[in-house]
Design an enzyme around this catalytic site. Structure first.
Site, PDB file in Angstrom:
ATOM      1  N   PRO A  25       0.848  -1.195   0.000  1.00 47.32           N
ATOM      2  CA  PRO A  25       0.000   0.000   0.000  1.00 47.32           C
ATOM      3  C   PRO A  25       0.880   1.240   0.000  1.00 47.32           C
ATOM      4  CG  PRO A  25       0.044  -1.003   2.181  1.00 47.32           C
ATOM      5  CD  PRO A  25       0.767  -1.935   1.272  1.00 47.32           C
ATOM      6  N   MET A  26       0.590   2.197  -0.893  1.00 49.73           N
ATOM      7  CA  MET A  26       1.379   3.422  -0.991  1.00 49.73           C
ATOM      8  C   MET A  26       0.457   4.607  -1.222  1.00 49.73           C
ATOM      9  SD  MET A  26       4.629   2.040  -3.255  1.00 49.73           S
ATOM     10  CE  MET A  26       3.661   0.910  -4.290  1.00 49.73           C
ATOM     11  N   GLN A  84      -5.456  -1.421   4.455  1.00 47.07           N
ATOM     12  CA  GLN A  84      -4.474  -1.158   5.503  1.00 47.07           C
ATOM     13  C   GLN A  84      -4.946   0.006   6.372  1.00 47.07           C
ATOM     14  OE1 GLN A  84      -0.582   0.892   4.962  1.00 47.07           O
ATOM     15  NE2 GLN A  84       0.321  -1.063   5.599  1.00 47.07           N
ATOM     16  N   CYS A 114       4.912   3.504   8.364  1.00 45.04           N
ATOM     17  CA  CYS A 114       4.945   4.789   7.679  1.00 45.04           C
ATOM     18  C   CYS A 114       5.832   5.780   8.436  1.00 45.04           C
ATOM     19  CB  CYS A 114       3.534   5.351   7.539  1.00 45.04           C
ATOM     20  SG  CYS A 114       3.502   6.964   6.685  1.00 45.04           S
ATOM     21  N   LYS A 154       2.425  -4.535   9.040  1.00 46.29           N
ATOM     22  CA  LYS A 154       3.618  -4.102   8.301  1.00 46.29           C
ATOM     23  C   LYS A 154       4.394  -3.139   9.193  1.00 46.29           C
ATOM     24  CE  LYS A 154       5.130  -2.451   3.766  1.00 46.29           C
ATOM     25  NZ  LYS A 154       5.880  -1.214   4.018  1.00 46.29           N
ATOM     26  N   ASN A 215      10.403  -6.744   2.566  1.00 40.20           N
ATOM     27  CA  ASN A 215      10.141  -5.503   1.847  1.00 40.20           C
ATOM     28  C   ASN A 215      11.359  -4.597   1.988  1.00 40.20           C
ATOM     29  OD1 ASN A 215       8.511  -2.495   2.605  1.00 40.20           O
ATOM     30  ND2 ASN A 215       8.411  -3.369   0.562  1.00 40.20           N
ATOM     31  N   GLY A 216      11.665  -3.897   0.899  1.00 46.05           N
ATOM     32  CA  GLY A 216      12.740  -2.936   0.950  1.00 46.05           C
ATOM     33  C   GLY A 216      13.871  -3.255  -0.004  1.00 46.05           C
ATOM     34  N   ARG A 240       8.476   0.623  -4.435  1.00 49.36           N
ATOM     35  CA  ARG A 240       8.929   1.617  -5.412  1.00 49.36           C
ATOM     36  C   ARG A 240       9.447   0.983  -6.702  1.00 49.36           C
ATOM     37  NH1 ARG A 240       9.723   6.559  -2.799  1.00 49.36           N
ATOM     38  NH2 ARG A 240      11.472   7.172  -4.115  1.00 49.36           N
TER      39      ARG A 240
END
Length: 348
Positions: A25-26, A84, A114, A154, A215-216, A240
């Site tokens: 989710p972004m 989310q 976040c 997350k 993630n990342g 991203r």
């Protein structure tokens, strides 16, 4: 480089997530048209943009702002559909989780990662990493509200390098009944340009018995394969790396399933997908679509000849038809140039 020898089937409380290739989710990115494209390329799980429990309550009562309505918009066939939540009040999060279930979410996730100031300023997002017992209360409240719905969290590796607590938080998440978790392998203090440390993921995988997604720093399908090999995580959450590049989803999924990895797209293929996204945005946002489309055009055009010139022109084009025609000719020219001379340097 494939993972064909590794079972690549992820299930959370009976929810089949296939090869375990999720799209994070972004905010300002994972709207309905974006998720539609992601699913076309094989994403096993997509999320709407994160939403506060209070916003869900307003939505339920018919008093939501238009932006909240857009965030929660879904369509027939969008499954699994994940919502989310963010916040730091257990009661508000419990209400939000219940409403998310009523809205048809297949999975609910709590955001504890976040880094935005306006989010962490009131203790939400990665601010919860600094208050493990409050985090515990929030997780427990959500779990009590949706006992039969898949629930994940997350989070990041910690607030900063002096307060790494990923394993502590992971054990809280597991002990309070969550079905899985995603670890972003950076601290809150790190920017997206900083190199993530996947060793955080490996330590969390070792510490808990429920599925962990990594993630990342996944910008190529090789990155995803290497993350799984090095950490033992049960799936990956792309972020991203999919900006202007939904092909990454298909490539990662193919690698996980031991199939041939699709080739990178030609400029013409980029135009075809970008155009479909554009049409979806017009359907979703009407005349305001042009306000959001420019950043996606920058992402899709990255690395192609002439992309610098295109970016300089974008702020001058306010008419949709003009921008659409300029975009079409740009991709066609880039395709012709690439056919004659080969791909442009990726730094363009």
């Amino acid at each position: 480089m494939f993972l064909s020898e590794v079972p690549r089937r992820l299930r959370l409380k009976g929810l089949d997530l296939g090869a375990g290739v999720a799209v994070s989710p972004m905010v300002g990115v994972t709207d309905l048209p974006f998720r539609r494209i992601s699913r076309e390329f094989g994403a096993d799980l997509t999320f709407c943009e994160m939403v506060a429990g209070q916003a869900l309550r307003a939505y339920q009562r018919g008093r939501a702002r238009p932006s909240s309505v857009r965030v929660l918009a879904t369509e027939v066939g969008e499954h699994p559909y994940a919502i989310q939540l963010f916040g730091c009040d257990p009661d508000a999060l419990a209400v939000g989780a219940g409403i998310a279930a009523d809205l048809g979410a297949d999975l609910v996730d709590l955001n504890m990662g976040c880094p935005a100031r306006k989010v962490v300023g009131n203790g939400s997002g990665s601010g919860l990493l600094r208050e493990p017992e409050r985090a515990r209360a929030c997780i427990a409240a959500i779990r009590r509200t949706i006992p039969n719905l898949p629930f994940t969290v997350k989070f990041r590796a910690g607030w900063d390098s002096a307060s790494e607590n990923a394993v502590e938080i992971a054990r809280i998440i597991e002990s309070e009944g969550a079905d899985g978790m995603t670890l972003h392998a950076r601290f809150r203090s790190q920017s997206y340009g900083d190199t993530p440390d996947w060793r955080h993921i490996a330590r969390v995988v070792e510490a808990v018995s429920i599925p962990v997604l990594g993630n990342g720093g996944i910008m190529t399908w090789q990155d995803a394969v290497e993350m799984v090999r090095r950490t033992g995580c049960h799936g990956v959450m792309l972020a991203r790396g999919v900006f202007g590049n939904p092909w990454l989803i298909a490539q990662v999924k193919a690698a996980f399933e031991g199939r041939p990895v699709p080739a990178s797209p030609t400029p013409r293929e980029k135009w075809e997908v970008f155009h479909r996204y554009w049409l979806g945005m017009v359907e979703h946002r009407g005349s305001r679509a042009i306000l959001d489309i420019r950043k996606h055009l920058i992402w899709y055009s990255k690395g192609l000849r002439g992309s610098h010139e295109l970016r300089r022109e974008l702020h001058e084009m306010t008419d949709e038809a003009t921008l659409l025609e300029r975009t079409r000719t740009f991709f066609e020219q880039a395709h012709a140039d690439e056919s004659r001379h080969g791909a442009a340097p990726t730094a363009a």
